[in-house]
Design a protein around this motif. Structure first.
Motif, PDB file in Angstrom:
ATOM      1  N   PRO A 246       0.792  -1.234   0.000  1.00  6.29           N
ATOM      2  CA  PRO A 246       0.000   0.000   0.000  1.00  6.29           C
ATOM      3  C   PRO A 246       0.823   1.282   0.000  1.00  6.29           C
ATOM      4  O   PRO A 246       0.296   2.354  -0.295  1.00  6.29           O
ATOM      5  CB  PRO A 246      -0.808  -0.108   1.302  1.00  6.29           C
ATOM      6  N   PRO A 248       3.174   3.004  -1.887  1.00  5.95           N
ATOM      7  CA  PRO A 248       3.290   4.025  -2.941  1.00  5.95           C
ATOM      8  C   PRO A 248       1.988   4.732  -3.287  1.00  5.95           C
ATOM      9  O   PRO A 248       2.001   5.749  -3.959  1.00  5.95           O
ATOM     10  CB  PRO A 248       3.779   3.225  -4.168  1.00  5.95           C
ATOM     11  N   GLY A 249       0.860   4.212  -2.824  1.00  7.98           N
ATOM     12  CA  GLY A 249      -0.423   4.882  -3.061  1.00  7.98           C
ATOM     13  C   GLY A 249      -0.719   5.009  -4.540  1.00  7.98           C
ATOM     14  O   GLY A 249      -0.558   4.062  -5.303  1.00  7.98           O
ATOM     15  N   GLY A 250      -1.167   6.202  -4.949  1.00  8.87           N
ATOM     16  CA  GLY A 250      -1.455   6.441  -6.358  1.00  8.87           C
ATOM     17  C   GLY A 250      -2.803   5.914  -6.804  1.00  8.87           C
ATOM     18  O   GLY A 250      -3.051   5.776  -7.994  1.00  8.87           O
ATOM     19  N   ALA A 251      -3.704   5.608  -5.842  1.00  7.04           N
ATOM     20  CA  ALA A 251      -4.998   5.018  -6.216  1.00  7.04           C
ATOM     21  C   ALA A 251      -6.078   6.091  -6.248  1.00  7.04           C
ATOM     22  O   ALA A 251      -6.331   6.739  -5.233  1.00  7.04           O
ATOM     23  CB  ALA A 251      -5.360   3.918  -5.219  1.00  7.04           C
ATOM     24  N   ASP A 252      -6.718   6.271  -7.423  1.00  6.41           N
ATOM     25  CA  ASP A 252      -7.881   7.152  -7.474  1.00  6.41           C
ATOM     26  C   ASP A 252      -9.096   6.355  -6.995  1.00  6.41           C
ATOM     27  O   ASP A 252      -8.980   5.184  -6.630  1.00  6.41           O
ATOM     28  CB  ASP A 252      -8.065   7.729  -8.883  1.00  6.41           C
ATOM     29  N   GLN A 255      -9.662   3.051  -8.750  1.00  4.08           N
ATOM     30  CA  GLN A 255      -8.653   2.044  -8.403  1.00  4.08           C
ATOM     31  C   GLN A 255      -8.835   1.529  -6.978  1.00  4.08           C
ATOM     32  O   GLN A 255      -8.516   0.385  -6.686  1.00  4.08           O
ATOM     33  CB  GLN A 255      -7.250   2.619  -8.603  1.00  4.08           C
TER      34      GLN A 255
END
Lengths: 287, 138
Positions: A246, A248-252, A255
């Motif tokens: 989890p 690096p994130g980057g989830a809209d 996602q």
């Protein structure tokens, strides 16, 4: 129903086996890779951040290559420790005697139960060893703010980020750090246990040694490669290699939904595969 | 005839002066003009932008105009022969941009540098990404 004394014997035998020793050796190697690629790579971490032992822990730190490697071999580690409990009984010729006493159904259930526990331990070992060593080396657990992107898309690169704020874990991490750590550990344990159960169920059909250990790894590789093979009809986020990391994130928002669908599928599919294999074996034996 | 020659020489001097004055700001500015980069990233492989000269101690700049399939990539600065320049590492999605803190100028003076690009996750298959970057920032 399961035979608890047989389950205890299978668990204690596997935990003291050479396989467990090799998993511990691989866990130490993974920690060294994670540490070296975090601190001695071609980049430097932003200085002056609050101290936390999680900065050197796989899955919780977005730096280093240990996390990707760990998740890559997770099904193999799980199956190595827990996937051969039934196969070992068969190859040591204890199985035929046990089948006579206990019946096939009970032996299968017992092997699946002890395989689940052992797989969970095997899969969790690298993370657990990493957590313990990092906590001894750096006994601090300060909260690191992961909110570094402004409305224009500018990311504040001067700040150290542990877990980015657009990660599915971040709300839990901000709410309670031990709870976030326990959640990830529990997820790793459950998925590892389920990977090991696929190996146990497959071992009822295999005749050669060690084949069952590779089956969860191969299935997980195929699942991981599906996005490219299906032109992204299957999203990246369905693979445990993405959602179990989890940091690096980057989830809209879309996602995030895909991540939770991926988590549900990653639990349901191994259960369906294992249950189908066991049911098929039972029906074949009856007929 | 002499007057004509003097006129020509005078014009040449004036032109040379005008030209040097028009280029003077560029000579004093750092290397912060944006130039493009594009990359096909696969699994754990890395890709580099072309090299450009670092001219002062300012941060580098990188923008990911597009990263395919909603993926996240990371980037950091290295010297021409991949020397460590104590660069920060930054994560980028489509449309995001960052200033990349580094010590290339402090360590090597004027130096050719590039940005290294890699997947932030262990994605399968390839990712197409492109954007702009500069070794210095304004």
């Amino acid at each position: 129903m399961i035979n608890t004394s047989l389950a205890k014997a299978q668990i204690s035998r596997s935990l003291t086996s050479l396989r467990m020793v090799s998993v511990i050796a691989m866990s130490i190697a993974l920690f060294l890779i994670q540490y070296s690629t975090t601190h001695y790579a071609g980049f430097r971490l932003a200085p002056g951040h609050e101290l936390t032992f999680l900065s050197d822990v796989m899955l919780f730190s977005c730096h280093g290559t240990g996390s990707g490697l760990y998740l890559f071999i997770l099904p193999f580690l799980a199956a190595l420790v827990g996937g051969s409990v039934a196969a070992i009984e068969r190859h040591s010729r204890r199985m035929s005697g046990m089948l006579g006493r206990e019946g096939r159904g009970k032996i299968m259930n017992t092997s699946l139960a002890s395989g689940f526990v052992l797989g969970g331990i095997g899969g969790l070992s690298p993370l657990l060893i990493n957590l313990v060593v990092a906590a001894i080396m750096n006994p601090h657990m300060n909260f690191i703010n992961g909110d570094v992107v402004d409305a224009t898309g500018l990311v504040d690169g001067s700040k150290y980020v542990l877990i980015y704020s657009d990660s599915w874990l971040y709300p839990l991490y901000r709410f309670n750090q031990p709870l976030a750590i326990l959640t990830v550990m529990l997820m790793v344990f459950i998925l590892s246990g389920l990977f090991a159960d696929i190996a146990v169920a497959a071992s009822f059909f295999t005749t050669h040694r060690y084949v069952e250990v590779l089956i969860p790894f191969v299935l997980s590789m195929l699942w991981w490669m599906l996005p490219g093979m299906t032109n992204f009809l299957v999203p990246d986020q369905w693979s445990h290699m993405i959602f179990l990391f989890p940091a690096p994130g980057g989830a809209d928002s879309r996602q995030l939904v895909q991540i939770f669908v991926g988590m549900a599928l990653s639990v349901c599919l191994p259960v369906v595969i294992s249950a189908s294999l066991v049911a098929f074996k039972r029906s074949r034996d009856v007929s | 005839m002499l007057l004509k020659n003097l006129k020509k020489k005078g014009m040449a001097v004036a032109l040379a002066l005008a030209a040097s004055l028009s280029f003077a700001p560029a000579a004093f500015a750092n290397n912060h003009a944006d130039t493009g980069w594009s990359a096909y990233l696969s699994s754990w492989q890395t890709s580099d932008t072309p090299n450009r000269q670092k001219q002062d101690a300012s941060s580098g700049y990188i923008k990911a105009t597009s990263v395919s399939n909603g993926r996240t990539i990371c980037s950091w600065m290295l010297g021409y022969s991949n020397e460590d320049v104590n660069s920060a590492t930054v994560n980028l999605k489509s449309g995001q941009y960052q200033y990349v803190h580094n010590y290339a100028y402090q360590k090597f003076g004027r130096k050719q540098v590039h940005m290294r690009l890699q997947h932030a996750y262990a994605y399968s298959g390839t990712t197409q990404a492109y954007g702009v970057w500069s070794p210095d920032s304004a």
